[in-house]
Every structure is written in structure tokens, then in C-alpha cells.
Design a protein around this motif. Structure first.
Motif, PDB file in Angstrom:
ATOM      1  N   PHE A   1     -11.415 -53.564   1.298  1.00 17.33           N
ATOM      2  CA  PHE A   1     -12.164 -54.483   2.148  1.00 17.33           C
ATOM      3  C   PHE A   1     -13.181 -55.275   1.337  1.00 17.33           C
ATOM      4  CE2 PHE A   1     -15.859 -55.432   4.884  1.00 17.33           C
ATOM      5  CZ  PHE A   1     -15.234 -56.209   5.849  1.00 17.33           C
ATOM      6  N   ARG A   2     -13.146 -56.602   1.519  1.00 22.70           N
ATOM      7  CA  ARG A   2     -14.122 -57.499   0.911  1.00 22.70           C
ATOM      8  C   ARG A   2     -14.512 -58.558   1.934  1.00 22.70           C
ATOM      9  NH1 ARG A   2     -13.588 -53.986  -2.288  1.00 22.70           N
ATOM     10  NH2 ARG A   2     -13.017 -54.109  -4.497  1.00 22.70           N
ATOM     11  N   MET A   3     -15.806 -58.662   2.216  1.00 19.87           N
ATOM     12  CA  MET A   3     -16.309 -59.748   3.045  1.00 19.87           C
ATOM     13  C   MET A   3     -17.392 -60.478   2.279  1.00 19.87           C
ATOM     14  SD  MET A   3     -17.949 -59.860   6.888  1.00 19.87           S
ATOM     15  CE  MET A   3     -19.682 -60.058   6.502  1.00 19.87           C
ATOM     16  N   CYS A   4     -17.184 -61.764   2.049  1.00 16.89           N
ATOM     17  CA  CYS A   4     -18.147 -62.574   1.301  1.00 16.89           C
ATOM     18  C   CYS A   4     -19.209 -63.113   2.264  1.00 16.89           C
ATOM     19  CB  CYS A   4     -17.432 -63.720   0.594  1.00 16.89           C
ATOM     20  SG  CYS A   4     -16.190 -63.152  -0.588  1.00 16.89           S
ATOM     21  N   VAL A   5     -20.449 -62.823   1.972  1.00 14.19           N
ATOM     22  CA  VAL A   5     -21.558 -63.124   2.886  1.00 14.19           C
ATOM     23  C   VAL A   5     -21.981 -64.586   2.745  1.00 14.19           C
ATOM     24  CG1 VAL A   5     -23.927 -62.551   3.527  1.00 14.19           C
ATOM     25  CG2 VAL A   5     -22.355 -60.743   2.776  1.00 14.19           C
ATOM     26  N   SER A   6     -22.026 -65.282   3.874  1.00 12.23           N
ATOM     27  CA  SER A   6     -22.514 -66.663   3.888  1.00 12.23           C
ATOM     28  C   SER A   6     -23.815 -66.805   4.672  1.00 12.23           C
ATOM     29  CB  SER A   6     -21.451 -67.589   4.483  1.00 12.23           C
ATOM     30  OG  SER A   6     -21.087 -67.168   5.789  1.00 12.23           O
ATOM     31  N   ASP A   7     -24.150 -65.775   5.479  1.00  4.44           N
ATOM     32  CA  ASP A   7     -25.369 -65.858   6.296  1.00  4.44           C
ATOM     33  C   ASP A   7     -25.836 -64.445   6.633  1.00  4.44           C
ATOM     34  OD1 ASP A   7     -27.437 -66.995   7.712  1.00  4.44           O
ATOM     35  OD2 ASP A   7     -26.265 -67.303   9.544  1.00  4.44           O
ATOM     36  N   VAL A   8     -27.129 -64.285   6.783  1.00  4.87           N
ATOM     37  CA  VAL A   8     -27.687 -62.985   7.180  1.00  4.87           C
ATOM     38  C   VAL A   8     -28.980 -63.224   7.956  1.00  4.87           C
ATOM     39  CG1 VAL A   8     -28.869 -62.746   4.943  1.00  4.87           C
ATOM     40  CG2 VAL A   8     -28.479 -60.722   6.358  1.00  4.87           C
ATOM     41  N   TYR A   9     -29.143 -62.484   9.042  1.00  5.36           N
ATOM     42  CA  TYR A   9     -30.365 -62.632   9.836  1.00  5.36           C
ATOM     43  C   TYR A   9     -30.624 -61.356  10.621  1.00  5.36           C
ATOM     44  CZ  TYR A   9     -26.917 -63.799  13.469  1.00  5.36           C
ATOM     45  OH  TYR A   9     -25.857 -63.784  14.325  1.00  5.36           O
ATOM     46  N   LYS A  10     -31.855 -61.219  11.102  1.00 10.50           N
ATOM     47  CA  LYS A  10     -32.246 -60.048  11.882  1.00 10.50           C
ATOM     48  C   LYS A  10     -31.729 -60.215  13.300  1.00 10.50           C
ATOM     49  CE  LYS A  10     -34.676 -56.152  12.006  1.00 10.50           C
ATOM     50  NZ  LYS A  10     -33.926 -55.559  13.138  1.00 10.50           N
ATOM     51  N   GLY A  11     -30.928 -59.270  13.738  1.00  8.15           N
ATOM     52  CA  GLY A  11     -30.358 -59.348  15.068  1.00  8.15           C
ATOM     53  C   GLY A  11     -31.318 -58.875  16.143  1.00  8.15           C
TER      54      GLY A  11
ATOM     55  N   THR B   1     -22.828 -56.331  12.510  1.00  6.93           N
ATOM     56  CA  THR B   1     -24.179 -55.796  12.699  1.00  6.93           C
ATOM     57  C   THR B   1     -24.230 -54.448  12.002  1.00  6.93           C
ATOM     58  OG1 THR B   1     -24.377 -56.903  14.835  1.00  6.93           O
ATOM     59  CG2 THR B   1     -25.938 -55.132  14.371  1.00  6.93           C
ATOM     60  N   VAL B   2     -25.083 -54.369  10.979  1.00 10.22           N
ATOM     61  CA  VAL B   2     -25.126 -53.190  10.106  1.00 10.22           C
ATOM     62  C   VAL B   2     -26.502 -52.533  10.209  1.00 10.22           C
ATOM     63  CG1 VAL B   2     -24.928 -52.376   7.726  1.00 10.22           C
ATOM     64  CG2 VAL B   2     -23.441 -54.206   8.546  1.00 10.22           C
ATOM     65  N   ILE B   3     -26.504 -51.221  10.322  1.00  9.32           N
ATOM     66  CA  ILE B   3     -27.769 -50.480  10.332  1.00  9.32           C
ATOM     67  C   ILE B   3     -27.896 -49.690   9.030  1.00  9.32           C
ATOM     68  CG2 ILE B   3     -27.955 -50.308  12.834  1.00  9.32           C
ATOM     69  CD1 ILE B   3     -26.739 -47.522  12.672  1.00  9.32           C
ATOM     70  N   GLY B   4     -29.140 -49.502   8.590  1.00  6.23           N
ATOM     71  CA  GLY B   4     -29.387 -48.706   7.391  1.00  6.23           C
ATOM     72  C   GLY B   4     -29.609 -49.516   6.128  1.00  6.23           C
ATOM     73  N   ILE B   5     -29.505 -50.852   6.216  1.00 11.88           N
ATOM     74  CA  ILE B   5     -29.718 -51.720   5.058  1.00 11.88           C
ATOM     75  C   ILE B   5     -30.818 -52.719   5.385  1.00 11.88           C
ATOM     76  CG2 ILE B   5     -28.681 -53.331   3.410  1.00 11.88           C
ATOM     77  CD1 ILE B   5     -25.972 -52.191   4.046  1.00 11.88           C
ATOM     78  N   ASP B   6     -31.773 -52.846   4.486  1.00  7.90           N
ATOM     79  CA  ASP B   6     -32.865 -53.804   4.667  1.00  7.90           C
ATOM     80  C   ASP B   6     -32.354 -55.218   4.441  1.00  7.90           C
ATOM     81  OD1 ASP B   6     -35.317 -55.465   3.547  1.00  7.90           O
ATOM     82  OD2 ASP B   6     -36.138 -53.792   4.707  1.00  7.90           O
ATOM     83  N   ILE B   7     -32.830 -56.156   5.240  1.00  9.97           N
ATOM     84  CA  ILE B   7     -32.372 -57.540   5.142  1.00  9.97           C
ATOM     85  C   ILE B   7     -32.648 -58.137   3.762  1.00  9.97           C
ATOM     86  CG2 ILE B   7     -34.514 -58.567   6.020  1.00  9.97           C
ATOM     87  CD1 ILE B   7     -32.695 -60.570   7.569  1.00  9.97           C
ATOM     88  N   ASN B   8     -33.665 -57.638   3.077  1.00  4.70           N
ATOM     89  CA  ASN B   8     -34.011 -58.155   1.751  1.00  4.70           C
ATOM     90  C   ASN B   8     -32.992 -57.768   0.683  1.00  4.70           C
ATOM     91  OD1 ASN B   8     -36.493 -59.381   2.587  1.00  4.70           O
ATOM     92  ND2 ASN B   8     -37.433 -57.344   2.620  1.00  4.70           N
TER      93      ASN B   8
END
Length: 383
Positions: free
Chosen positions: A188-198, A253-260
Motif C-alpha cells: 500500500f502506497r498513498m501519496c499525500v497531497s493535503d492534510v488537515y485537522k478533522g 482519518t488517522v488517529i495516533g499521528i500528530d499533524i506536524n
């Protein structure tokens, strides 16, 4: 296209865009303002930020491109000549792995649906597309008028066009694309284009799944930060689902990882089958349009999937034959335009990538300097 495929209907918003665009002398930009939302984009009449919208046709395809060229006298020539956007965009999409393309020859109504003008554009574009690496069987051409809606979602009824053009409309051309075969068994590979606090707990990561599949509850690792978390929810085009796979543009939506610890250019992997984090790689490239011959120490921006990272050519290994890959010259002092070469590139910060033979999407690179695409190629070895 969004209007004629009924993704949005004529409304007060569109009326407002039509009125405001007329006031600033850009009445033909009314529909463009649906995606060009910033003041600067509307003032300058160009797209700066990425616009994204969805429409559906009868079939589903991905990893294809529509190149829109302006048929107006002088406009096509400006885009096609050296330094023009038509050339630039064509080479970029090919270097990104797109193999099927439809060329929408837009604004042909401004030259009275001239067959001679259409053929003149084809005469220039066909050899250029083949030279760029597209197979003739994977290229389609379609005349249209975006503003008038002619030959977009249904075949044109204009007698001036139908007198000589009997082919499909643009939507039919999209349906004619061959759907690629994809394997969900790859890592599995997903290339990240955007990230924000849900809303609520978790971070929302947006991007495209380039290989494999993942389900709610699985543990994932974000690279290059190497932080792990669990998938709480998945959505595709704002519709919730329990599973996402290769080819999907989705939100996790992922839990356990800081947005930074996540950003554009990060790669989401499933724990146990991680991508490679590196700064140094051996690449095989075709030199396209460098401002000067490439020498050791040349610095530019490296693009790899959603990454844009400063990179330096740290070693020129060899010049090779474009067709056979045979070494022509070892340790060259420089590499010039239209030359194939193997070189070592070092990025300023660690990035996550894969070898091209293992994952094509994460193994392609493009090197740019200023407004020029300097080189495009593939990763053949990590160092």
C-alpha cells in the motif's frame, strides 16, 4: 464540462460570476471562476492553485489526461512554440506516467469551425505527441467550444462542424479511454497531497492511492517521519467507505499521528511493507530543456509524486543511448539538451520513494529549474 454533465446547475452563483467577470472585462472566464476561487487567479486570468471537482461518465478510467489547446489564431502558436505551456504540460504528464491522452481543440468556433485550422493543429501536435512518448493508438483529438458547450457532453449539432467532423464528443472520448489493469496485492502506497485537522479525533490525510489497498482499523506508517497510527475512517469523494484501493482519490482519518508529522509529499504505507526513505538516488533521465548544460553541482527542484524538494546533481555517471540504454560515454563533464544520462541526485531532505521497477508512480522524477523542465526520468537505485 461540469455544467453540461450536470455536476452543477445554473444558479445565482453562476449568474454572479457572469456579472462580475463582465465588469472586469473577462466575461469568458465566468465558468473558470467555479474552480479559480482566489482574487489573484480571477484578476490575472490564470490558475494558480489546484482546482478539483468530480463528474461521472458511463465508464471509469484513471491516469489519463485531457490537453486543452486554444485554436484561436496566434494562441495555439504561442502555447506550442518553445517555452509554451502546451509543450511543457505534455512533457510533464508523460514524465508522470500518463500514457493515454485526448487533445481538446477548444475555441474552434472562433475560426468558424475551420477544418483547415483543425488539420493544421493536428499536423503540429501529432508528431510532437509521438516524440514525447505517446503511442498513436492512445491519442484522440476532438474539436469543441467550452464556452458554447459545443461537442462536450453530446455531439455538436452545428452544421459548420458536422459538415466535416463525424467523430465523438469529449465525454465519449473520455469513455473511450482504456481502463488500466491494477493490482491491489502490491504494498500500500498513498501519496499525500493535503492534510488537515478533522472534526473530532484524528487527522484527515488526502491523496491518491498508487498501489495496494487498506481498510478501516489497519495500522499505517507515514514516511519519511516514520510515525504510526490507525485508520479511523475512509471517504472517497466525501462518501464514507470501509476500504480504499489503487486508483482512488481518498481521505483517510488517522488517529495516533500528530499533524506536524504529515505534509504534502509524505507517503502513507501499511506497517510491514514500507517505502524507502532516502536522500541519494541513481536516476536515468532524459534531459529536456535545461537553461545551461547540466554539470555536477546543478541544483533544481525535484518532483516525485507529490514531493517538491530541492535537489543537486552530485555525480554524472554516464551518457547512454536513448533506445538501447548502451553506455556511450562514462563520467561526462556535462549533459546537454535531448541527451539520455544516468546521474546521482541528492535531495536537501529525506524523501520517500520506490524504485521504478517496484512502483512506477513513486519511481518517476522530474527536475525543474525556474520555469524550465530540465529533465525527467526514473529511479533505478538508492544509494
Amino acid at each position: 464540462m461540469l455544467y453540461f454533465t450536470q455536476r452543477f446547475k445554473y444558479s445565482l452563483t453562476i449568474y454572479k460570476y457572469e456579472t462580475e467577470s463582465k465588469k472586469v472585462g473577462k466575461s469568458s472566464f465566468a465558468y473558470a471562476w467555479v474552480l479559480d476561487e482566489t482574487g489573484e487567479e480571477r484578476k490575472r486570468g490564470i490558475t494558480i492553485d489546484i482546482g478539483h471537482a468530480k463528474f461521472e461518465t458511463k465508464t471509469k478510467a484513471a491516469d489519463v489526461a485531457i490537453i486543452v489547446v486554444n485554436a484561436s489564431i496566434g494562441e495555439f502558436e504561442a502555447g506550442f512554440e518553445a517555452g509554451g505551456q502546451t509543450r511543457e504540460h505534455t512533457m510533464l504528464i508523460r514524465s508522470l506516467g500518463v500514457s493515454q491522452v485526448t487533445v481538446a481543440i477548444n475555441k474552434l468556433d472562433t475560426v468558424d469551425w475551420s477544418q483547415a485550422r483543425y488539420n493544421a493543429i493536428l499536423k503540429k501536435l501529432k508528431p510532437f505527441l509521438k516524440q514525447s512518448g505517446f503511442k498513436e493508438s492512445d491519442i484522440q483529438f476532438v474539436p469543441c467550444s467550452g464556452l458554447a458547450g459545443e461537442n462536450l457532453a453530446k455531439c455538436s449539432e452545428s452544421k459548420a462542424l458536422t459538415a466535416w467532423y463525424k467523430g465523438p464528443c469529449l465525454v465519449d472520448c473520455i469513455d473511450n479511454f482504456k481502463t488500466p489493469t491494477r493490482s491491489i496485492d502490491s504494498p500500500f502506497r498513498m501519496c499525500v497531497s493535503d492534510v488537515y485537522k478533522g472534526i473530532g479525533q484524528g487527522v484527515v490525510i488526502g491523496g491518491k492511492v498508487e498501489s495496494g489497498a487498506v481498510a478501516i482499523g489497519e495500522q499505517v506508517v507515514v514516511l519519511p517521519s516514520n510515525k504510526a497510527g490507525y485508520i479511523k475512517a475512509i471517504s472517497i469523494h466525501d462518501e464514507p467507505t470501509s476500504l480504499t484501493g489503487v486508483g482512488d482519490q481518498c481521505n483517510l482519518t488517522v488517529i495516533g499521528i500528530d499533524i506536524n508529522n504529515i505534509g504534502r509529499g509524505s507517503v502513507v504505507c501499511v506497517n510491514g511493507s514500507l517505502g524507502t526513505v532516502t536522500r541519494k538516488m541513481l536516476v536515468r533521465v532524459i534531459v529536456i530543456d535545461p537553461p545551461t548544460p547540466i554539470t555536477t553541482g546543478f541544483t533544481g527542484l525535484l518532483y516525485c509524486h507529490t514531493i517538491a524538494e530541492t535537489a543537486t546533481v552530485t555525480k554524472l555517471v554516464s551518457i547512454i543511448d536513448k533506445s538501447t540504454g548502451e553506455v556511450i560515454k562514462k563520467k561526462p563533464r556535462c549533459v546537454t539538451k535531448h541527451t539520455s544520462a544516468i546521474c546521482e541526485i541528492t535531495t536537501a531532505r529525506p524523501i520517500c520513494a520506490d524504485l521504478y521497477k517496484d512502483n512506477k508512480a513513486l519511481g518517476r522524477i522530474t527536475l525543474r529549474s525556474g520555469n524550465n523542465t530540465v529533465a525527467a526520468g526514473i529511479i533505478i537505485k538508492f544509494k
